[in-house]
Design an enzyme around this catalytic site. Structure first.
Site, PDB file in Angstrom:
ATOM      1  N   ASP A 108     -11.238 -93.877  46.777  1.00  0.00           N
ATOM      2  CA  ASP A 108     -11.969 -93.109  45.782  1.00  0.00           C
ATOM      3  C   ASP A 108     -11.067 -92.904  44.568  1.00  0.00           C
ATOM      4  O   ASP A 108     -10.004 -93.525  44.468  1.00  0.00           O
ATOM      5  CB  ASP A 108     -12.468 -91.788  46.374  1.00  0.00           C
ATOM      6  CG  ASP A 108     -11.346 -90.787  46.590  1.00  0.00           C
ATOM      7  OD1 ASP A 108     -10.157 -91.184  46.537  1.00  0.00           O
ATOM      8  OD2 ASP A 108     -11.657 -89.605  46.820  1.00  0.00           O
TER       9      ASP A 108
ATOM     10  N   LYS B 147     -16.910 -97.597  49.431  1.00  0.00           N
ATOM     11  CA  LYS B 147     -16.082 -96.439  49.751  1.00  0.00           C
ATOM     12  C   LYS B 147     -16.706 -95.630  50.882  1.00  0.00           C
ATOM     13  O   LYS B 147     -16.029 -95.263  51.852  1.00  0.00           O
ATOM     14  CB  LYS B 147     -15.899 -95.551  48.530  1.00  0.00           C
ATOM     15  CG  LYS B 147     -14.953 -94.380  48.748  1.00  0.00           C
ATOM     16  CD  LYS B 147     -15.275 -93.195  47.870  1.00  0.00           C
ATOM     17  CE  LYS B 147     -16.483 -92.435  48.369  1.00  0.00           C
ATOM     18  NZ  LYS B 147     -16.724 -91.184  47.619  1.00  0.00           N
TER      19      LYS B 147
END
Length: 224
Positions: free
Chosen positions: A139, A121
């Site tokens: 996320d 991420k």
């Protein structure tokens, strides 16, 4: 409504109403954005922004952070979640950045994840925000929103990322990350989505339902 129609409607609305979507993290260089994104794991951007100005002044470049002691870094971030791990990650990141990349933050996510504290991420955020690479960072907000509104049925972060990558055109992927994270942060919130004020509700698969689509990917904490 099929998925193509849903993507078209949602993309059109965001393109018209949120054309300049940006990260809410404050930074002044790729290196400082990398610090901020590492700190933002399981912590709000608002809280991170409270502490990064002092951190950035003390560590303006990778060398200054690489030379820092654990105690010095910890003292500046102790009010952020998981400060022990993050202090070690920041110092390790700076040292790896110098040793392997000459102090320049790389643009390739596969290279970025070689640094301590940098997962997929975080790597995708840096590649997207700094270098406008056609990648989407997933996320907990993006994961929840994508599944709730019907952009993906993926049960893992990787599956949702693949669906979003396959369906958003490359030039819109950097914006799509911000569209979904901001929508999840302020409108399509986890416990009580604000459907009455939602501009994309006509394309939302679960509009009118409650308690649906808010599952989080295994191993990730909530970021509100």
């Amino acid at each position: 409504m099929d998925r193509n129609e849903r993507y078209a409607g949602i993309t059109g609305w965001f393109s018209r109403n949120m054309p300049e979507a940006r990260s809410e993290l404050q930074y002044d260089s790729p290196f400082h954005l990398l610090i901020a994104v590492i700190l933002s794991a399981q912590c709000t951007d608002k809280r991170v922004n409270m502490y990064t100005p002092a951190l950035f002044r003390r560590f303006p470049d990778p060398q200054s952070l690489a030379d820092a002691s654990f105690d010095e870094v910890y003292a500046l971030i102790k009010s952020i979640s998981f400060p022990n791990n993050k202090a070690r990650h920041l110092i390790g990141m700076a040292r790896t950045l110098l040793e392997e990349f000459g102090g320049t933050v790389p643009s390739d996510p596969d290279l970025l994840v070689r640094m301590p504290g940098v997962g997929r991420k975080t790597a995708n955020v840096i590649a997207s925000v700094v270098y406008n690479r056609p990648v989407i960072a997933v996320d907990t907000h993006v994961f929840r929103v994508a599944r709730r509104i019907g952009l993906s049925d993926g049960k893992t972060v990787e599956a949702v990322e693949q669906d979003l990558t396959d369906n958003f055109p490359p030039e819109l992927r950097p914006s799509a990350h911000h569209w979904l994270i901001l929508h999840g942060r302020y409108v399509c919130t986890a416990r009580k989505p604000h459907c009455d004020g939602c501009g994309i509700r006509e394309w939302c698969r679960e509009y009118g339902t409650t308690g649906s689509g808010s599952a989080q990917p295994a191993g990730q904490g909530s970021r509100q």
